[in-house]
Design a protein around this motif. Sequence first.
Motif, PDB file in Angstrom:
ATOM      1  N   ARG A  20       0.845  -1.165   0.006  1.00 52.87           N
ATOM      2  CA  ARG A  20       0.042   0.022  -0.176  1.00 52.87           C
ATOM      3  C   ARG A  20       0.735   1.442  -0.001  1.00 52.87           C
ATOM      4  NH1 ARG A  20      -5.443  -0.690   0.906  1.00 52.87           N
ATOM      5  NH2 ARG A  20      -6.111  -2.729   1.582  1.00 52.87           N
ATOM      6  N   ILE A  21       2.110   1.294   0.810  1.00 52.54           N
ATOM      7  CA  ILE A  21       3.034   2.285   0.687  1.00 52.54           C
ATOM      8  C   ILE A  21       3.586   2.669  -0.528  1.00 52.54           C
ATOM      9  CG2 ILE A  21       5.110   3.200   2.012  1.00 52.54           C
ATOM     10  CD1 ILE A  21       4.215   1.698   4.245  1.00 52.54           C
ATOM     11  N   HIS A  22       3.911   1.500  -1.285  1.00 50.79           N
ATOM     12  CA  HIS A  22       4.598   1.568  -2.552  1.00 50.79           C
ATOM     13  C   HIS A  22       3.949   2.418  -3.557  1.00 50.79           C
ATOM     14  CE1 HIS A  22       5.791  -0.177  -6.611  1.00 50.79           C
ATOM     15  NE2 HIS A  22       7.082   0.372  -6.148  1.00 50.79           N
ATOM     16  N   ARG A  23       2.574   1.787  -3.527  1.00 51.24           N
ATOM     17  CA  ARG A  23       1.510   2.383  -4.527  1.00 51.24           C
ATOM     18  C   ARG A  23       1.546   4.097  -4.319  1.00 51.24           C
ATOM     19  NH1 ARG A  23       1.530  -0.806  -8.642  1.00 51.24           N
ATOM     20  NH2 ARG A  23      -0.194   0.110  -9.303  1.00 51.24           N
ATOM     21  N   ARG A  24       2.062   4.554  -3.460  1.00 48.96           N
ATOM     22  CA  ARG A  24       1.703   5.902  -3.170  1.00 48.96           C
ATOM     23  C   ARG A  24       3.235   6.760  -3.371  1.00 48.96           C
ATOM     24  NH1 ARG A  24      -3.534   6.817  -3.865  1.00 48.96           N
ATOM     25  NH2 ARG A  24      -4.956   5.403  -2.684  1.00 48.96           N
ATOM     26  N   LEU A  41       0.043  14.737   0.491  1.00 46.03           N
ATOM     27  CA  LEU A  41      -0.791  13.791  -0.333  1.00 46.03           C
ATOM     28  C   LEU A  41      -0.762  12.413   0.022  1.00 46.03           C
ATOM     29  CD1 LEU A  41      -1.436  15.448  -3.717  1.00 46.03           C
ATOM     30  CD2 LEU A  41      -2.794  15.591  -1.776  1.00 46.03           C
ATOM     31  N   PHE A  42       0.509  12.099   0.050  1.00 49.52           N
ATOM     32  CA  PHE A  42       0.980  10.592   0.298  1.00 49.52           C
ATOM     33  C   PHE A  42       0.277  10.167   1.650  1.00 49.52           C
ATOM     34  CE2 PHE A  42       3.362   7.684   2.877  1.00 49.52           C
ATOM     35  CZ  PHE A  42       3.786   6.693   1.935  1.00 49.52           C
ATOM     36  N   VAL A  43       0.430  11.015   2.825  1.00 48.06           N
ATOM     37  CA  VAL A  43      -0.050  10.631   4.239  1.00 48.06           C
ATOM     38  C   VAL A  43      -1.532  10.697   4.154  1.00 48.06           C
ATOM     39  CG1 VAL A  43      -0.179  11.445   6.481  1.00 48.06           C
ATOM     40  CG2 VAL A  43       2.021  11.413   5.228  1.00 48.06           C
ATOM     41  N   SER A  44      -2.050  11.787   3.363  1.00 50.43           N
ATOM     42  CA  SER A  44      -3.569  11.927   3.530  1.00 50.43           C
ATOM     43  C   SER A  44      -4.206  10.682   2.627  1.00 50.43           C
ATOM     44  CB  SER A  44      -4.108  13.057   2.664  1.00 50.43           C
ATOM     45  OG  SER A  44      -3.477  14.376   3.422  1.00 50.43           O
ATOM     46  N   ALA A  45      -3.730  10.167   1.755  1.00 51.41           N
ATOM     47  CA  ALA A  45      -4.101   8.985   0.935  1.00 51.41           C
ATOM     48  C   ALA A  45      -4.229   7.929   1.747  1.00 51.41           C
ATOM     49  CB  ALA A  45      -3.364   8.751  -0.422  1.00 51.41           C
ATOM     50  N   LEU A  46      -2.933   7.379   2.512  1.00 53.87           N
ATOM     51  CA  LEU A  46      -2.886   6.392   3.185  1.00 53.87           C
ATOM     52  C   LEU A  46      -3.764   6.607   4.276  1.00 53.87           C
ATOM     53  CD1 LEU A  46       1.129   5.726   3.097  1.00 53.87           C
ATOM     54  CD2 LEU A  46      -0.806   4.906   2.045  1.00 53.87           C
ATOM     55  N   GLY A  54      -8.914   5.085   7.697  1.00 55.16           N
ATOM     56  CA  GLY A  54      -9.749   5.603   8.322  1.00 55.16           C
ATOM     57  C   GLY A  54      -9.407   6.449   9.606  1.00 55.16           C
ATOM     58  N   LEU A  55      -8.117   6.682   9.877  1.00 54.84           N
ATOM     59  CA  LEU A  55      -7.474   7.417  11.053  1.00 54.84           C
ATOM     60  C   LEU A  55      -7.353   8.931  10.387  1.00 54.84           C
ATOM     61  CD1 LEU A  55      -4.451   4.975  11.585  1.00 54.84           C
ATOM     62  CD2 LEU A  55      -6.608   5.318  12.905  1.00 54.84           C
ATOM     63  N   ILE A  79       0.968  15.170  10.983  1.00 49.85           N
ATOM     64  CA  ILE A  79       1.592  15.101   9.652  1.00 49.85           C
ATOM     65  C   ILE A  79       2.803  15.562   9.258  1.00 49.85           C
ATOM     66  CG2 ILE A  79       1.142  15.577   7.169  1.00 49.85           C
ATOM     67  CD1 ILE A  79      -1.896  15.365   7.758  1.00 49.85           C
ATOM     68  N   ASP A  80       3.113  16.630   9.662  1.00 52.44           N
ATOM     69  CA  ASP A  80       4.615  17.278   9.701  1.00 52.44           C
ATOM     70  C   ASP A  80       5.448  16.434  10.262  1.00 52.44           C
ATOM     71  OD1 ASP A  80       3.498  19.297   8.297  1.00 52.44           O
ATOM     72  OD2 ASP A  80       3.417  20.762   9.889  1.00 52.44           O
ATOM     73  N   GLU A  81       5.119  15.904  11.683  1.00 54.42           N
ATOM     74  CA  GLU A  81       6.367  15.029  12.470  1.00 54.42           C
ATOM     75  C   GLU A  81       6.394  13.755  11.651  1.00 54.42           C
ATOM     76  OE1 GLU A  81       6.123  12.874  16.876  1.00 54.42           O
ATOM     77  OE2 GLU A  81       4.360  14.156  16.280  1.00 54.42           O
TER      78      GLU A  81
END
Length: 230
Positions: free
Chosen positions: A46-50, A57-62, A67-68, A75-77
């Motif tokens: 799942r990580i690789h696909r992003r 955007l990467f973090v938001s998509a994951l 659902g978190l 996110i900055d951290e």
Amino acid sequence: MRDFPQAPTPAFLFDLDGTLIDSVYQHVVAWRQALSGMGIDLSVWRIHRRIGMSGGLFVSALLRETGLQLTKEQIDELQTHHAEAYEQQAHSVRPLPGSAELLAELSARGVPWAICTSGYARTARLALGLLGLPENTPMVTRDLVRRAKPDPDLFLAGAALARVEPAHAMVVGDSVWDLLAARRAGALGIGVLSGGYGRDELERAGAFRVYADPADMLDRLDELGVRQSD
């Protein structure tokens, strides 16, 4: 005989991770380590696909998939932890076959090029030494643009740095996010398989040529309109 306008010299805008350096899986592991440190467990695939998207955007998509929700500060951290984890693995990153030779050949032929990466300068500039490039190499990092891939900002800035119109540039990337951003910038897209995406995926995203890696592209530069006389 009537004189006609001369066609502009082609220019190239290169993604970095998975395109010029073999670093995709180091980034995947670094993201997984950073996520795990905050109690978020995600499968590697799942990580690789992003990989290739901007960090935000990467973090938001994951997070959407889990659902978190995280605050802006969290996110900055998370991005800071990723950078630290990647730096710990940077010693294992290597140039992809033919990458340094490809850039050198383009320079020798007078073909403009620039590196455009969603990574921040803190980690991206580590690649310059690996590729044997000077500090003043034309490079656009996430720090320098408002939005990163799949938005076109990086490639628009790269074209400006290379002093060419985006329509006269070809974007070389390993992910669908590179090719989507290329299309939005009005540039042609070239795919490489060295980041883990398949040929069909890259072609569906807009790649008009797909090569195994930079070495394969170097051997076939004539297909891209780069001639020995350029």
